[in-house]
Design a protein around this motif. Structure first.
Motif, PDB file in Angstrom:
ATOM      1  N   SER A 122      10.596   0.768  16.112  1.00  0.00           N
ATOM      2  CA  SER A 122       9.174   0.668  16.502  1.00  0.00           C
ATOM      3  C   SER A 122       9.224   1.092  17.911  1.00  0.00           C
ATOM      4  CB  SER A 122       8.562  -0.973  16.350  1.00  0.00           C
ATOM      5  OG  SER A 122       9.330  -1.620  17.229  1.00  0.00           O
ATOM      6  N   ARG A 135      11.315  -3.862  16.734  1.00  0.00           N
ATOM      7  CA  ARG A 135      11.356  -3.846  15.272  1.00  0.00           C
ATOM      8  C   ARG A 135      11.947  -2.736  14.769  1.00  0.00           C
ATOM      9  NH1 ARG A 135       5.308  -4.204  13.584  1.00  0.00           N
ATOM     10  NH2 ARG A 135       4.978  -2.948  15.529  1.00  0.00           N
ATOM     11  N   VAL A 190      12.173  -0.433  10.995  1.00  0.00           N
ATOM     12  CA  VAL A 190      11.636  -0.327   9.520  1.00  0.00           C
ATOM     13  C   VAL A 190      12.668   0.387   8.872  1.00  0.00           C
ATOM     14  CG1 VAL A 190      10.457   1.856  10.113  1.00  0.00           C
ATOM     15  CG2 VAL A 190       9.565   0.472   8.138  1.00  0.00           C
ATOM     16  N   VAL A 210      10.507  -4.365   7.261  1.00  0.00           N
ATOM     17  CA  VAL A 210      10.596  -4.296   8.632  1.00  0.00           C
ATOM     18  C   VAL A 210      11.433  -5.659   9.244  1.00  0.00           C
ATOM     19  CG1 VAL A 210       9.148  -4.755  10.686  1.00  0.00           C
ATOM     20  CG2 VAL A 210       8.207  -3.434   8.624  1.00  0.00           C
ATOM     21  N   PHE A 221       7.575   4.449  12.181  1.00  0.00           N
ATOM     22  CA  PHE A 221       6.426   3.974  12.761  1.00  0.00           C
ATOM     23  C   PHE A 221       5.333   5.093  13.429  1.00  0.00           C
ATOM     24  CE2 PHE A 221       9.038   0.233  12.903  1.00  0.00           C
ATOM     25  CZ  PHE A 221       8.032  -0.827  12.425  1.00  0.00           C
ATOM     26  N   GLY A 250       2.821   1.872  16.944  1.00  0.00           N
ATOM     27  CA  GLY A 250       3.208   0.663  16.226  1.00  0.00           C
ATOM     28  C   GLY A 250       2.623  -0.176  15.440  1.00  0.00           C
ATOM     29  N   LYS A 251       1.411   0.517  14.912  1.00  0.00           N
ATOM     30  CA  LYS A 251       0.488  -0.411  14.174  1.00  0.00           C
ATOM     31  C   LYS A 251       0.568   0.070  12.744  1.00  0.00           C
ATOM     32  CE  LYS A 251      -2.722  -1.679  17.835  1.00  0.00           C
ATOM     33  NZ  LYS A 251      -4.510  -1.445  18.226  1.00  0.00           N
ATOM     34  N   ARG A 252       1.339   1.291  12.293  1.00  0.00           N
ATOM     35  CA  ARG A 252       1.343   1.706  11.032  1.00  0.00           C
ATOM     36  C   ARG A 252       2.626   2.186  10.851  1.00  0.00           C
ATOM     37  NH1 ARG A 252      -3.751   5.754  11.486  1.00  0.00           N
ATOM     38  NH2 ARG A 252      -2.964   5.811  13.784  1.00  0.00           N
ATOM     39  N   ILE A 253       2.807   2.140   9.353  1.00  0.00           N
ATOM     40  CA  ILE A 253       4.189   2.883   9.044  1.00  0.00           C
ATOM     41  C   ILE A 253       3.839   3.782   7.891  1.00  0.00           C
ATOM     42  CG2 ILE A 253       6.417   2.343   7.599  1.00  0.00           C
ATOM     43  CD1 ILE A 253       6.065  -0.712   8.879  1.00  0.00           C
ATOM     44  N   ASP A 275       0.167  -1.122   6.871  1.00  0.00           N
ATOM     45  CA  ASP A 275       0.091  -1.904   8.146  1.00  0.00           C
ATOM     46  C   ASP A 275       1.175  -2.405   8.591  1.00  0.00           C
ATOM     47  OD1 ASP A 275      -0.695  -4.339   9.518  1.00  0.00           O
ATOM     48  OD2 ASP A 275      -2.681  -3.757   9.452  1.00  0.00           O
ATOM     49  N   GLY A 276       1.432  -2.032   9.774  1.00  0.00           N
ATOM     50  CA  GLY A 276       2.730  -2.307  10.351  1.00  0.00           C
ATOM     51  C   GLY A 276       3.004  -3.705  10.619  1.00  0.00           C
ATOM     52  N   LYS A 277       1.995  -4.648  10.822  1.00  0.00           N
ATOM     53  CA  LYS A 277       2.048  -6.048  10.928  1.00  0.00           C
ATOM     54  C   LYS A 277       1.940  -6.816   9.635  1.00  0.00           C
ATOM     55  CE  LYS A 277       1.951  -5.700  15.432  1.00  0.00           C
ATOM     56  NZ  LYS A 277       2.915  -6.278  16.305  1.00  0.00           N
TER      57      LYS A 277
END
Length: 522
Positions: free
Chosen positions: A157, A162, A164, A174, A199, A203-206, A219-221
């Motif tokens: 990330s 983080r 992925v 993740v 990412f 860092g909010k999406r993958i 959604d990265g979270k």
């Protein structure tokens, strides 16, 4: 290939040099260089503007190179291989910075530097992920375990906290980059192997690509899919990446094309980029988002211009025999090359056009070339036993040839102040010359028992390092020619290249024993 990210037009001709499929490509942080990995077991660095290789291929992996990446500062390159190892290289010299990172029990598929460059993450066919200390090469903690099939892709990330991973178990996970604990377990949606993950810059999406021919955003979270899968490729998606602004996604595919997608709508932006004749294996945006680089099973790398689609120069063509030595001018605007056709040529580094006629004067192979620190002169060494200095603008020789060696001149270099030239020869000697008059400064440096292959000045100009077929490296006082200490021993075969570190504290050597060594320079 390099592509225009807006209109999909190819920039320039394919970058050629690998002898087998190109498996991975990446831009340097400054956007001026590209690194590529290949099934020919090598990694290569290329000039983005000209497509010319920068230095020799990195030759240490014993099997296919599967993944390559630059460090955030652009000074190092990491590579992973079918030989189960991860290797770290000096991006400028191609020298190994330490022993291979060993721990995976099967081939390494993917790797990446952390944003601060202090750690490397690797994924493997052994179903695990490992994090390594970049400085020591030691693994940080135990391998991350959780995937039930090969790990195909890994990425940090943007904050480095983080990791992925994508897997042939069709899922994405993740992880906490420090502890290895799962933060999001098994993002499910792809119906076949996940091949590539990344990412978004915030860092909010993958983003993920898969053998099910689709691209997906998550959604990265929470791990919840965002919208429907992006559909358009007619064969496996092999590589995906976000643009630096996070607004676009690029994908490469076994349908031989590259596509750019709008992140919010999922629609393809323009037509697919066509030009490769075989599957596209790797894609990356330049740091400014203006260019795309792609690698392919057709053995080429292509660059595409982001705004105009215009080619950025053609391949450098002109020498009638093999090119033996190349170097950039200090300002990066020109390239000098020496050749087996007995000539020296200067090229415009941006267009690839030759600047003037070839420099003629040597009557045998030109073995080594270098620019003076001010870029106004070029020195060349030759199989004809001589050293020559040329006006870099006109190609006119500056004075007569430097004569004194009685065998092949194998390597030449200017001193940092441009006042002296060092040369070495198959006559087992090193010589220092006055760069303006061509007169020898003192007697030849003698101590090596076999042919000398490479020489270089220290950054302060006070020492010279030489490598030889006697398997040793020697350091000399550049003023007196006396050896400084005993020969540096450790290689089991002839020395091919030597260089000082920029601070003069270390020396790197390459050898026919297939190893690189780094030692303290004083």
């Amino acid at each position: 290939m390099i592509w225009d990210t807006n209109c999909g037009v190819q920039i320039g001709d394919p970058i050629q040099g690998h002898s087998d499929s190109v498996t991975s490509v990446a831009f340097s942080p400054c956007g001026e260089k590209i690194v590529s990995g290949s099934d020919d077991n090598t990694a290569r660095v290329w000039n983005v503007r000209t497509g010319a290789p920068e230095g020799d291929p990195f030759l240490e992996h014993s099997q296919y190179v599967t993944s390559v990446a630059f460090s955030p500062d652009g000074e190092r390159i990491v590579s992973g291989s079918y030989d189960n190892t991860v290797r770290i290289w000096n991006a400028r010299t191609g020298a190994l910075e330490r022993d291979p990172l060993q721990g995976h029990s099967n081939l390494v598929t993917s790797l990446a530097f952390s944003p601060d460059g202090e750690r490397i993450v690797s994924g493997s066919y052994d179903n695990t992920i490992r994090v390594w200390d970049t400085g020591t090469g030691d693994p940080e903690g135990n391998p991350f375990q959780g995937h039930s099939h090969s790990v195909s892709s890994v990425a940090f990330s943007p904050d480095g906290e983080r990791i992925v991973s994508g897997s042939y178990d069709n899922t994405i996970s993740v992880w906490n980059a420090r502890t290895g604990s799962l933060e999001i377990d098994s993002l499910q949606g792809h119906s076949w192997y996940v091949t590539s993950v990344a990412f978004s810059p915030d860092g909010k999406r993958i983003v993920s690509g898969s053998l099910d021919n689709t691209v997906r955003i998550w959604d990265g979270k929470t791990g919840i899919p965002e919208g429907d899968p992006f559909q358009g490729h007619t064969d496996w998606v092999t590589s995906v990446a976000f643009s630096p602004d996070g607004e676009r996604i690029m994908s490469g595919s076994c349908d031989n094309t590259v596509r750019v997608w709008n992140v919010k709508s999922g629609l393809s932006e323009g037509d697919p980029f066509q030009g490769h004749s075989h599957p596209v294996t790797s894609v990356a945006f330049s740091p400014d988002g203006e260019r795309i680089v792609s690698g392919s099973d057709d053995k080429t790398v292509r660059i595409w211009n982001a705004r105009t689609g215009a080619p950025e120069g053609d391949p450098f063509q002109g020498h009638s025999d093999l090119v033996t030595s190349v170097a950039f001018s200090p300002n990066g605007e020109r390239i000098v090359s020496g050749s087996g056709d007995n000539t020296v040529r200067v090229w415009n580094a941006r267009t690839g056009a030759p600047e003037g006629d070839p420099f003629q004067g040597h009557y045998d192979v030109v073995s080594s070339v270098a620019f003076s620190p001010d870029g106004e002169r070029i020195v060349s060494g030759s199989f004809d036993h001589t050293v020559r200095v040329w006006n870099a603008r006109t190609g006119a020789p500056e004075g007569d040839s430097f004569q004194g060696h009685y065998n092949v001149v194998s390597s030449v270099a200017f001193s940092p102040d441009g006042e002296r030239i060092v040369s070495c020869s198959y006559d087992n000697t090193v010589r220092v010359w006055n760069a303006k008059t061509g007169s020898s400064e003192g007697d030849p440096f003698q101590a090596h028992s076999h042919e000398i292959t490479s020489v270089a000045f220290s950054p302060d100009g006070e020492r010279i390092v030489s490598g030889s077929d006697d398997n040793t490296v020697r350091v000399w006082n550049a003023r007196t020619g006396t050896p400084e200490g005993d020969p540096l021993q450790g290689h089991s075969d002839w020395i091919t290249s030597v260089a000082f570190s920029p601070d003069g504290e270390r020396i790197v050597s390459g050898s026919g024993d297939n190893t690189d060594r780094m030692v303290t320079g004083n």
